[in-house]
Design a protein around this motif. Structure first.
Motif, PDB file in Angstrom:
ATOM      1  N   LEU A 105     -12.420  33.306  14.989  1.00  0.00           N
ATOM      2  CA  LEU A 105     -11.718  34.583  15.129  1.00  0.00           C
ATOM      3  C   LEU A 105     -12.585  35.593  15.868  1.00  0.00           C
ATOM      4  O   LEU A 105     -12.098  36.336  16.727  1.00  0.00           O
ATOM      5  CB  LEU A 105     -11.324  35.111  13.754  1.00  0.00           C
ATOM      6  N   ALA A 106     -13.871  35.630  15.549  1.00  0.00           N
ATOM      7  CA  ALA A 106     -14.771  36.569  16.223  1.00  0.00           C
ATOM      8  C   ALA A 106     -14.813  36.309  17.726  1.00  0.00           C
ATOM      9  O   ALA A 106     -14.797  37.247  18.532  1.00  0.00           O
ATOM     10  CB  ALA A 106     -16.175  36.459  15.627  1.00  0.00           C
ATOM     11  N   LYS A 107     -14.853  35.045  18.108  1.00  0.00           N
ATOM     12  CA  LYS A 107     -14.870  34.705  19.534  1.00  0.00           C
ATOM     13  C   LYS A 107     -13.576  35.152  20.215  1.00  0.00           C
ATOM     14  O   LYS A 107     -13.590  35.655  21.343  1.00  0.00           O
ATOM     15  CB  LYS A 107     -15.069  33.198  19.714  1.00  0.00           C
ATOM     16  N   GLU A 108     -12.463  34.969  19.522  1.00  0.00           N
ATOM     17  CA  GLU A 108     -11.169  35.371  20.078  1.00  0.00           C
ATOM     18  C   GLU A 108     -11.100  36.896  20.236  1.00  0.00           C
ATOM     19  O   GLU A 108     -10.611  37.408  21.245  1.00  0.00           O
ATOM     20  CB  GLU A 108     -10.046  34.882  19.153  1.00  0.00           C
ATOM     21  N   VAL A 109     -11.612  37.612  19.235  1.00  0.00           N
ATOM     22  CA  VAL A 109     -11.606  39.080  19.296  1.00  0.00           C
ATOM     23  C   VAL A 109     -12.521  39.561  20.417  1.00  0.00           C
ATOM     24  O   VAL A 109     -12.168  40.474  21.166  1.00  0.00           O
ATOM     25  CB  VAL A 109     -12.034  39.673  17.938  1.00  0.00           C
ATOM     26  N   ARG A 110     -13.687  38.945  20.536  1.00  0.00           N
ATOM     27  CA  ARG A 110     -14.604  39.311  21.620  1.00  0.00           C
ATOM     28  C   ARG A 110     -13.943  39.125  22.981  1.00  0.00           C
ATOM     29  O   ARG A 110     -14.040  39.981  23.866  1.00  0.00           O
ATOM     30  CB  ARG A 110     -15.873  38.459  21.508  1.00  0.00           C
ATOM     31  N   SER A 111     -13.240  38.036  23.141  1.00  0.00           N
ATOM     32  CA  SER A 111     -12.556  37.772  24.407  1.00  0.00           C
ATOM     33  C   SER A 111     -11.480  38.816  24.679  1.00  0.00           C
ATOM     34  O   SER A 111     -11.338  39.300  25.811  1.00  0.00           O
ATOM     35  CB  SER A 111     -11.950  36.375  24.375  1.00  0.00           C
ATOM     36  N   ALA A 112     -10.749  39.195  23.638  1.00  0.00           N
ATOM     37  CA  ALA A 112      -9.667  40.166  23.803  1.00  0.00           C
ATOM     38  C   ALA A 112     -10.188  41.560  24.100  1.00  0.00           C
ATOM     39  O   ALA A 112      -9.558  42.325  24.848  1.00  0.00           O
ATOM     40  CB  ALA A 112      -8.795  40.190  22.544  1.00  0.00           C
ATOM     41  N   ARG A 152     -19.872  42.848  22.214  1.00  0.00           N
ATOM     42  CA  ARG A 152     -20.973  41.884  22.165  1.00  0.00           C
ATOM     43  C   ARG A 152     -20.791  41.002  20.941  1.00  0.00           C
ATOM     44  O   ARG A 152     -20.541  41.486  19.835  1.00  0.00           O
ATOM     45  CB  ARG A 152     -22.334  42.587  22.071  1.00  0.00           C
ATOM     46  N   LEU A 153     -20.956  39.695  21.145  1.00  0.00           N
ATOM     47  CA  LEU A 153     -20.755  38.720  20.072  1.00  0.00           C
ATOM     48  C   LEU A 153     -22.086  38.140  19.612  1.00  0.00           C
ATOM     49  O   LEU A 153     -22.926  37.770  20.427  1.00  0.00           O
ATOM     50  CB  LEU A 153     -19.848  37.583  20.558  1.00  0.00           C
ATOM     51  N   SER A 154     -22.276  38.082  18.295  1.00  0.00           N
ATOM     52  CA  SER A 154     -23.433  37.397  17.702  1.00  0.00           C
ATOM     53  C   SER A 154     -22.898  36.391  16.695  1.00  0.00           C
ATOM     54  O   SER A 154     -22.072  36.742  15.845  1.00  0.00           O
ATOM     55  CB  SER A 154     -24.364  38.387  16.996  1.00  0.00           C
ATOM     56  N   ALA A 198     -19.997  35.691  11.969  1.00  0.00           N
ATOM     57  CA  ALA A 198     -20.170  36.187  13.334  1.00  0.00           C
ATOM     58  C   ALA A 198     -19.941  37.685  13.326  1.00  0.00           C
ATOM     59  O   ALA A 198     -19.281  38.232  12.432  1.00  0.00           O
ATOM     60  CB  ALA A 198     -19.206  35.501  14.292  1.00  0.00           C
ATOM     61  N   GLN A 199     -20.501  38.352  14.309  1.00  0.00           N
ATOM     62  CA  GLN A 199     -20.373  39.808  14.389  1.00  0.00           C
ATOM     63  C   GLN A 199     -20.003  40.224  15.800  1.00  0.00           C
ATOM     64  O   GLN A 199     -20.514  39.669  16.773  1.00  0.00           O
ATOM     65  CB  GLN A 199     -21.691  40.480  13.977  1.00  0.00           C
ATOM     66  N   VAL A 200     -19.115  41.194  15.896  1.00  0.00           N
ATOM     67  CA  VAL A 200     -18.736  41.766  17.176  1.00  0.00           C
ATOM     68  C   VAL A 200     -19.085  43.248  17.147  1.00  0.00           C
ATOM     69  O   VAL A 200     -18.649  43.983  16.249  1.00  0.00           O
ATOM     70  CB  VAL A 200     -17.233  41.591  17.469  1.00  0.00           C
ATOM     71  N   ALA A 201     -19.907  43.675  18.092  1.00  0.00           N
ATOM     72  CA  ALA A 201     -20.245  45.093  18.238  1.00  0.00           C
ATOM     73  C   ALA A 201     -19.372  45.669  19.346  1.00  0.00           C
ATOM     74  O   ALA A 201     -19.333  45.139  20.465  1.00  0.00           O
ATOM     75  CB  ALA A 201     -21.716  45.258  18.583  1.00  0.00           C
ATOM     76  N   TYR A 202     -18.666  46.769  19.043  1.00  0.00           N
ATOM     77  CA  TYR A 202     -17.703  47.302  20.014  1.00  0.00           C
ATOM     78  C   TYR A 202     -17.562  48.808  19.816  1.00  0.00           C
ATOM     79  O   TYR A 202     -17.120  49.278  18.769  1.00  0.00           O
ATOM     80  CB  TYR A 202     -16.347  46.624  19.827  1.00  0.00           C
ATOM     81  N   LYS A 203     -17.989  49.575  20.812  1.00  0.00           N
ATOM     82  CA  LYS A 203     -17.818  51.036  20.822  1.00  0.00           C
ATOM     83  C   LYS A 203     -18.263  51.696  19.519  1.00  0.00           C
ATOM     84  O   LYS A 203     -17.551  52.489  18.919  1.00  0.00           O
ATOM     85  CB  LYS A 203     -16.360  51.397  21.120  1.00  0.00           C
TER      86      LYS A 203
END
Length: 493
Positions: free
Chosen positions: A74-81, A87-89, A97-102
């Motif tokens: 899910l994190a990879k999909e959100v990062r792509s969107a 940024r994905l870790s 997994a972690q997504v850093a965004y704004k």
């Protein structure tokens, strides 16, 4: 309370996550601290997403989304969107997994259930359902979950009455508190930290379980405990947290130097104040004036030396001689034991603790220029913070005494400003340094060089010579002559 149906308006990223979950064939929920803070209308940038596997494979991707891989997928999909701004870790060992965004930190994890061994707070983790994941949460207010799925988007899952506890400002465990705290004793500190931060009350049976299980803290690392103490100390009114730590019996295990300050004693009709409660009052006063965590640590620990220096004299009453100096040694021991940073932050706290009596002494004695210069020199750029603590140290309930103390400190502050403007002694270095002394007298590094430097520094601080090179140079020649030294270079006119 905030209406959870407003969630998409509050953070558009949730719609992106919802669509990504549909694409991955899994179900997902925002859970824990973000939901709690959202309902309390508190700003939060940390978002935890828990997801469960879908039925078989996703029609869109053909990928199975079961188990811990669900969160990473899910994190990879959100990062792509979200595109390049995200940024994905990925932490495969933990299945997260972690997504850093704004400015947001969005963590994704598969739903899990946990079990514990008695000798560790690290759980044995298995795949689980949303209900399993809520069951493992520490407190009811952290077990709240909001669906991000299209069929029930915005629906709140509250199996333990967390919303009611938010309304009643109550900290309570979802399950048996003895099991909750025995499994992970860090939760005892977290309960007190949340109560302190949110100005909540810990439910009676939950608090009693903290007291019963306090010895379990022995399996915790100093770093984890200190992390919670730092959050308590940064509360709006940190005394609440330390009083709860004391009542639960945790403070004597973590900071025995503070509990040693508790109580009063009267001899021959002469008593002293409760230094423990005084220290907490000073901490609250500093917290109202400064967000500096290390100034708050200095406020908490400024009188720790009093427990070992307390002495009664029939003529003078109670004394605590050199408690400021002894306090600096205790600060070091505490920082070392709690794994607080043994760097400039330690030195800062030691400096504030070691100097906290100096402005008071100036008030009580004649405020001489020499004493003010020395205080400015020793405090340096921390002089303003020192004065914040000194003002906070005025905790007397006697209004006339309080007024007098404040007026006296204001006099010292003005004197500090006047002397600094005139003499520039804050952080000053003597105009003649060691290299010049060695060159003029053709000396190697030796004690005589230090003696001359000290004489120049003291003369400037005592106001005997101005803080300039010409005056310092003349004194250097004079002090050298006292030591039987003759200049090897022509003396400057």
């Amino acid at each position: 309370m905030q209406d959870t149906k407003d969630l998409s308006w509050e953070h558009p990223v949730f719609k992106v996550i919802s669509e990504a979950a549909r694409h991955c064939g899994c179900r997902c929920y925002v859970i824990g601290g973000y939901v709690r803070d959202f309902l309390l209308k508190r700003k939060s940038v940390d978002i935890d997403i828990v997801c469960t596997g879908g039925q078989g494979q996703s029609a869109d991707t053909g990928n199975s989304a079961d188990g811990p891989r669900c969160g990473i997928m899910l994190a990879k999909e959100v990062r792509s969107a979200l595109g390049k701004q995200a940024r994905l870790s990925v932490f495969k060992n933990f299945g997260t997994a972690q997504v850093a965004y704004k400015g947001l930190e969005i963590e994704f994890v598969g739903a899990r259930k946990e079990s514990y061994r008695s000798d560790s707070r690290k759980p044995i983790v298995e795949n689980g359902t949303l209900e399993d994941d809520q069951n493992r949460r520490d407190f009811t207010i952290n077990a709240l979950a909001i669906s991000l799925n299209a069929d029930d988007y915005g629906t709140l899952a509250d199996p333990f009455g967390g919303v009611r506890d938010l309304e009643n400002k109550l900290i309570r465990t979802p399950l048996d508190p003895d099991i909750t705290f025995s499994d992970d004793p860090l939760r005892m500190f977290r309960a007190i930290r949340f109560a302190s931060q949110l100005d909540f009350r810990i439910e009676d049976s939950t608090f009693d379980a903290i007291s019963r299980n306090r010895e379990r803290m022995s399996i915790l690392s100093a770093e984890r405990i200190t992390s919670e103490l730092n959050k308590i100390i940064l509360s709006e009114r940190p005394s609440r947290g330390f009083i709860m730590l004391d009542k639960a019996g945790l403070l004597e295990l973590v900071l025995p130097e503070m509990t040693a300050l508790k109580g009063t004693e009267v001899i021959s009709g002469k008593g002293h104040k409760d230094v423990f409660l005084h220290s907490l009052a000073v901490l609250d006063n500093v917290a109202a004036a400064s967000g500096n965590p290390y100034l708050r640590w200095a406020a908490l620990l400024h009188d720790t030396g009093k427990a070992v220096t307390k002495h009664f004299d029939e003529k003078t009453g109670w004394t605590f001689r050199n408690h400021d100096y002894i306090g600096t040694k205790i600060v070091f021991r505490i920082f070392k034991r709690l794994k607080l940073p043994l760097n400039e932050n330690l030195r800062y706290v030691q400096k504030i603790v070691g100097l906290h009596m100096r402005p008071i002494v100036l008030v009580e004695d004649k405020v001489t220029d020499s004493a003010v210069r020395r205080l400015l020199f020793e405090a340096g750029n921390d002089i303003e913070d020192l004065m914040v603590l000194c003002k906070a140290d005025i905790t007397t309930k006697n209004e006339s005494k309080q007024k007098q103390y404040r007026e006296n400190l204001s006099l010292v502050e003005q004197k500090l400003k006047d002397i600094e403007q005139k003499d520039h002694v804050r952080n000053f270095q003597p105009p003649v340094d060691g290299a010049e002394i060695m060159k003029v007298f053709n000396l190697p590094p030796c004690a005589a060089v230090g003696t001359i430097k000290s004489a120049i520094k003291d003369a400037i601080l005592d106001g005997k010579i101005p803080n300039d090179h010409e005056a310092a140079y003349r004194l250097m020649i004079e002090e050298g002559a006292k030591l039987g030294l003759a200049p090897a270079l022509p003396v400057q006119a």
